[in-house]
Write an enzyme that holds these catalytic residues in place. Sequence first.
Site, short mmCIF file in Angstrom:
data_model
loop_
_atom_site.label_atom_id
_atom_site.label_comp_id
_atom_site.label_asym_id
_atom_site.label_seq_id
_atom_site.Cartn_x
_atom_site.Cartn_y
_atom_site.Cartn_z
N CYS A 1 0.81 -1.22 0.00
CA CYS A 1 0.00 0.00 0.00
C CYS A 1 0.84 1.27 0.00
O CYS A 1 0.30 2.37 -0.06
CB CYS A 1 -0.95 -0.01 1.19
SG CYS A 1 -2.04 -1.45 1.21
N HIS B 1 -2.00 8.55 6.15
CA HIS B 1 -2.34 7.25 5.56
C HIS B 1 -3.78 6.91 5.91
O HIS B 1 -4.53 6.45 5.05
CB HIS B 1 -1.37 6.20 6.09
CG HIS B 1 -1.51 4.86 5.45
ND1 HIS B 1 -1.37 4.66 4.10
CD2 HIS B 1 -1.78 3.64 5.99
CE1 HIS B 1 -1.53 3.37 3.82
NE2 HIS B 1 -1.79 2.73 4.94
N GLU C 1 -0.73 5.67 13.80
CA GLU C 1 -0.29 6.82 13.00
C GLU C 1 -0.36 8.12 13.82
O GLU C 1 0.57 8.93 13.78
CB GLU C 1 -1.12 6.96 11.73
CG GLU C 1 -0.62 8.09 10.83
CD GLU C 1 -1.25 8.11 9.46
OE1 GLU C 1 -0.74 8.83 8.58
OE2 GLU C 1 -2.27 7.41 9.24
N LYS D 1 -8.66 8.86 2.19
CA LYS D 1 -9.33 7.56 2.13
C LYS D 1 -10.75 7.62 2.67
O LYS D 1 -11.56 6.73 2.39
CB LYS D 1 -8.51 6.50 2.86
CG LYS D 1 -7.17 6.19 2.20
CD LYS D 1 -6.42 5.12 2.96
CE LYS D 1 -5.06 4.84 2.31
NZ LYS D 1 -4.09 5.95 2.53
N HIS E 1 -9.49 2.86 0.19
CA HIS E 1 -8.09 2.46 0.17
C HIS E 1 -7.79 1.81 -1.18
O HIS E 1 -8.22 0.69 -1.46
CB HIS E 1 -7.80 1.49 1.31
CG HIS E 1 -6.34 1.35 1.61
ND1 HIS E 1 -5.35 1.72 0.72
CD2 HIS E 1 -5.69 0.88 2.71
CE1 HIS E 1 -4.16 1.48 1.25
NE2 HIS E 1 -4.35 0.97 2.46
N PHE F 1 1.32 -3.45 3.90
CA PHE F 1 1.47 -4.82 4.40
C PHE F 1 2.93 -5.25 4.25
O PHE F 1 3.62 -4.89 3.29
CB PHE F 1 0.59 -5.78 3.61
CG PHE F 1 -0.86 -5.79 4.04
CD1 PHE F 1 -1.34 -4.92 5.00
CD2 PHE F 1 -1.75 -6.68 3.45
CE1 PHE F 1 -2.67 -4.94 5.38
CE2 PHE F 1 -3.09 -6.71 3.83
CZ PHE F 1 -3.55 -5.84 4.79
#
Length: 421
Positions: free
Chosen positions: A169, A313, A324, A345, A350, A409
Site C-alpha cells: 500500500c 495514511h 499513526e 481515504k 483504500h 502490508f
Amino acid sequence: MRAPLNRRVYIVGYDIATALGSSLDATWQRAVRGEAGFRRVSRCDTSSRSNVVGELPDWDPAALGYFDRKDLYNWNADYVFLTMALCIRALAHAGLEINAETGPRTACLVGSALNGSDALRIAFENYTSKGPLKVSPYLLPNLCANLPAGKAGMQLGFTGPIFSPQGACASGNYAIALGARMIRDGDCDFVLAGGVETCLIPEIIQGFANMWATIKVDPNDRAFNDPTQASRPFSIDRRGIVLAEGGGILVMAAEERMADLGLTPRAEVLGVGWTSDAHHFTLPNRATIVRAIAQAIDDAELTPGDIEYVNAHGTSTAKGDKVEIESLRDVFGSHLVRIPVSSNKSQIGHTLGAAGAIEAALGIEAMRRELVLPTVNHIPDPEFADMDLVPNQARRHPHTVFLSNAFGFGGTNCCIVFKGV
C-alpha cells in the site's frame, strides 16, 4: 559510478482516477464538496458483509478511442489500460511531449499491490470451464507488474527505465520517491510515477474480509443505509478499510529541463523517508513509522515545525489510525496542535498500491488552491481530541509544505515531503 548531479525535482503534471470520478477534475469537484464515492459492489457477486467498495465510475477503456478490439480482448487486466490512460492524461496536464529528445530521458515507475489479479481470475474460470487450451497466452504479461508501464511506453514512445516498485500500500509513494532519486542523480530527466490498482474481484474482497481488514456493514452500522459513510478514519466507530480501485500518475522533471520546455512547476519533491517494520505482516510498528516520518523531514532539510499539513495514511482501522496519530505526536510534539491532518481515504477508500500517488496529487492540488481536503464521516474519538482532523468539510488553509504518509502490508513505510512553488 559517477557522482549524483543533485538536481532539484519538481512535479509538473498529474492525473488520477478514483471512486469519486475517473479524472482529476471529476474527483476534485466532489472531494472539495466533502462527498465520498462508495457503494455496494456491482462488478461481481459477493456474499461478504464487506460489500461496500469504491468502484471507478464511468470507466470504459473502449470509449477512450485508442485501444482496438484485439487489445481490449487480450489485455484483460484493467490496470494495464488504466495506467496507459493516466499516463497520457498526466503528460497532457504537464504539457510534456514525448519525442526523440525527451523519450530516451523519460522513465516510468508504476506500482501495484495486487497487479493483474482480475486477469488471473478470468484464466482460472476459462481453465476450469473450457479447458487448459483456453488459458490466454497473454495471461503472464497481464500479471507482470512492469507491463502497464511497458504498454504506456509502447503507446507514447518513451524508452527510459520502466519497472514497478512493489511496496504494497506504499507502492505509489515508493514510485515517486525512486523517480525523484533517479532524476536527482541524473539517470533520467523525466519520470512518470505512481500506482494503479484494479482489484475488485470476489476472492480479493473476501480475502480482505476474512482477515478482518475491511469494514463489515451490518444492519446496525451507519453505512448500511448509506454506504458513503463506510470509510471513517480517526472516528470513534471506525471499523476497517473500504477497498477501492483507482490510479494516479505524476509527471516529474529536473529543474533545468522545465525552462527548456516551458513546463510549469506545481510542487517540489523535497524529502523522502523510508523504513521497514520487522514487526508483523499487517500490524504497524510505531518506532519505524516515526523514523520514516522523521527521515523525510530531515531529508527535506526542515524541522517538524516547518510542516504545515499532513496527508495521513488514515485507513479507518482501529489499530492503524491509532498508531499513526501516536507516531505524529512523537515526531511533531507541541507543533501538532496547529497542523491539520486529514485522510483522503475517507472519500476515495483504500486504493492499495495506488493510494500514495492519488493522495500526493490531491495534496498538491489542494496546496495550490490554498485548501485542505477533509476527513469526512467523522465522529470525534476522545483519544484524538488534541488533533485537528479537518472534520467533514474542506477548509481554506494556505500552506507551502506538507507531508504525505504511506504504509503497507509487510511493514513497509514511505513518507514524502512536498513543497509548493
